[in-house]
Design a protein around this motif. Structure first.
Motif, PDB file in Angstrom:
ATOM      1  N   TYR A 146      -1.287   5.726   1.793  1.00 23.69           N
ATOM      2  CA  TYR A 146      -2.650   5.221   1.594  1.00 23.69           C
ATOM      3  C   TYR A 146      -2.669   3.696   1.619  1.00 23.69           C
ATOM      4  N   ALA A 147      -1.766   3.092   0.869  1.00 20.95           N
ATOM      5  CA  ALA A 147      -1.718   1.630   0.818  1.00 20.95           C
ATOM      6  C   ALA A 147      -1.307   1.039   2.163  1.00 20.95           C
ATOM      7  N   ARG A 148      -0.437   1.733   2.885  1.00 15.89           N
ATOM      8  CA  ARG A 148      -0.019   1.233   4.198  1.00 15.89           C
ATOM      9  C   ARG A 148      -1.175   1.268   5.189  1.00 15.89           C
ATOM     10  N   ASP A 196      -2.848   2.967  -6.121  1.00 14.37           N
ATOM     11  CA  ASP A 196      -1.993   2.927  -4.935  1.00 14.37           C
ATOM     12  C   ASP A 196      -2.242   1.682  -4.099  1.00 14.37           C
ATOM     13  N   LEU A 197      -3.515   1.266  -4.010  1.00 15.18           N
ATOM     14  CA  LEU A 197      -3.829   0.050  -3.267  1.00 15.18           C
ATOM     15  C   LEU A 197      -3.148  -1.160  -3.898  1.00 15.18           C
ATOM     16  N   LYS A 238      -3.487  -1.585   4.432  1.00 14.28           N
ATOM     17  CA  LYS A 238      -2.977  -2.858   4.961  1.00 14.28           C
ATOM     18  C   LYS A 238      -3.318  -2.995   6.444  1.00 14.28           C
ATOM     19  N   ARG A 247      -0.532  -1.220  -5.878  1.00 12.74           N
ATOM     20  CA  ARG A 247       0.932  -1.120  -5.906  1.00 12.74           C
ATOM     21  C   ARG A 247       1.548  -1.243  -4.514  1.00 12.74           C
ATOM     22  N   HIS A 248       0.703  -1.196  -3.476  1.00 13.84           N
ATOM     23  CA  HIS A 248       1.178  -1.283  -2.087  1.00 13.84           C
ATOM     24  C   HIS A 248       2.221  -0.209  -1.792  1.00 13.84           C
ATOM     25  N   HIS A 303      -4.674  -6.182  -9.534  1.00 11.08           N
ATOM     26  CA  HIS A 303      -3.221  -6.248  -9.683  1.00 11.08           C
ATOM     27  C   HIS A 303      -2.826  -6.495 -11.135  1.00 11.08           C
TER      28      HIS A 303
END
Length: 294
Positions: free
Chosen positions: A192-194, A184-185, A197, A187-188, A108
């Motif tokens: 992809y990030a969803r 992308d992970l 999660k 930045r949520h 992050h």
């Protein structure tokens, strides 16, 4: 010295010539891998992070899309991936490699800094991207891996600069051609990030009766949209993925911890031991009891 030579030096220094599998190193989040003969194609779960090979080759089968990698190549694994892996020892030499966990806080911090410098790497094709990519090392990535191996061989260096080398390695991965996965992970954002999660929730709660509806809610998506996004990332349906995760966890309990078959089935969420044994045999091509005695 080449990366393979540095890895051999580490094996000699640490007395790892009998190692078959993974071992923790002196640097947090960094694991060393050795296999004298490799293995035939078999089910496995790759955890998220980076996987570097210095010697040998691997074929990864993810659905119908094979991924191959070898010396001085690495995988970017965005989310835990149930897959099949074939490891090949070349010219009688053992496979040697590294597995690197990327600290979420470090990721992050790097992404926030790179965002402020307008260095975000957008996804080239978000509709077809899966969670596993092979990348050839450029000179900068190879250099940091070599310096990491040198540090592992030196007690002062790994204590003093090990953490900074791990951070540099994460930076190099972010700036690689597949760095968008990690961006992308962190930045949520995006599907992809969803999905990531939802997978994090699943891996923490696989013993419960987790439904596709539960996962979709954690991804803040409709069931239909989540189902499609999930398949794009993992190349499996949510139901298939859940089953593979439970069976892989059960294999770990049976093989590594000596848990009885019936107890392992219950611990991973199976109410029927017979159903568990049938699905275990179908997935691994051997019975749980055979795994226990192997």
């Amino acid at each position: 010295m080449s990366l393979a030579t540095l890895m051999k030096q580490y094996v000699d220094q640490k007395g790892l010539d009998q190692l078959e599998g993974m071992a923790k190193t002196e640097i947090d989040g960094l694991y060393f891998y050795r296999s004298s003969t490799g293995n035939a194609r078999k089910p496995f779960v790759y955890q998220s992070g980076l996987i570097v090979l210095g010697q040998g080759r691997k074929n990864i089968y993810l659905g119908n899309q094979p991924v191959q990698y070898g010396p001085e190549e690495y995988l970017v694994v965005g989310v835990p991936m149930p897959l099949e892996c074939e490891a090949i020892a070349v010219d009688g030499e053992p496979l040697l490699g590294l597995t690197i966990d990327i600290d979420p806080q470090v990721l992050h911090r790097l992404v926030n800094k790179l965002d402020s410098l307008n260095c975000y790497k957008p996804c080239r094709d978000c509709n077809t991207r899966s969670g596993l990519k092979s990348v050839s090392m450029d000179r900068d990535m190879l250099d940091v891996c070599e310096r990491l191996m040198k540090a592992l061989c030196h007690p002062v260096e790994h204590a003093v600069i090990g953490e900074s080398l791990m951070e540099e390695l994460a930076y190099r991965a972010l700036m690689s051609k597949e760095g968008n996965v990690l961006f992308d992970l962190a930045r949520h954002e995006g599907h992809y990030a969803r999905v990531a999660k939802a997978l994090d929730y699943l891996h923490k709660n696989y013993t419960r009766n987790v439904t596709v509806q539960d996962l979709a809610e954690h991804a803040n998506m409709s069931v239909s949209a989540f189902h499609q996004a999930f398949r794009n990332v993992t190349l499996a349906s949510p139901i298939q993925y859940i089953k593979k995760v439970r069976l892989d966890k059960a294999r770990e309990l049976i093989q590594l911890e000596g848990v009885r078959v019936g107890d392992a089935a219950r611990l991973v969420g199976y109410n029927s031991a017979s159903q568990f044994s049938r699905e275990f045999k179908r997935h691994f091509n051997e019975t749980p009891k055979a795994k226990l005695t192997s």
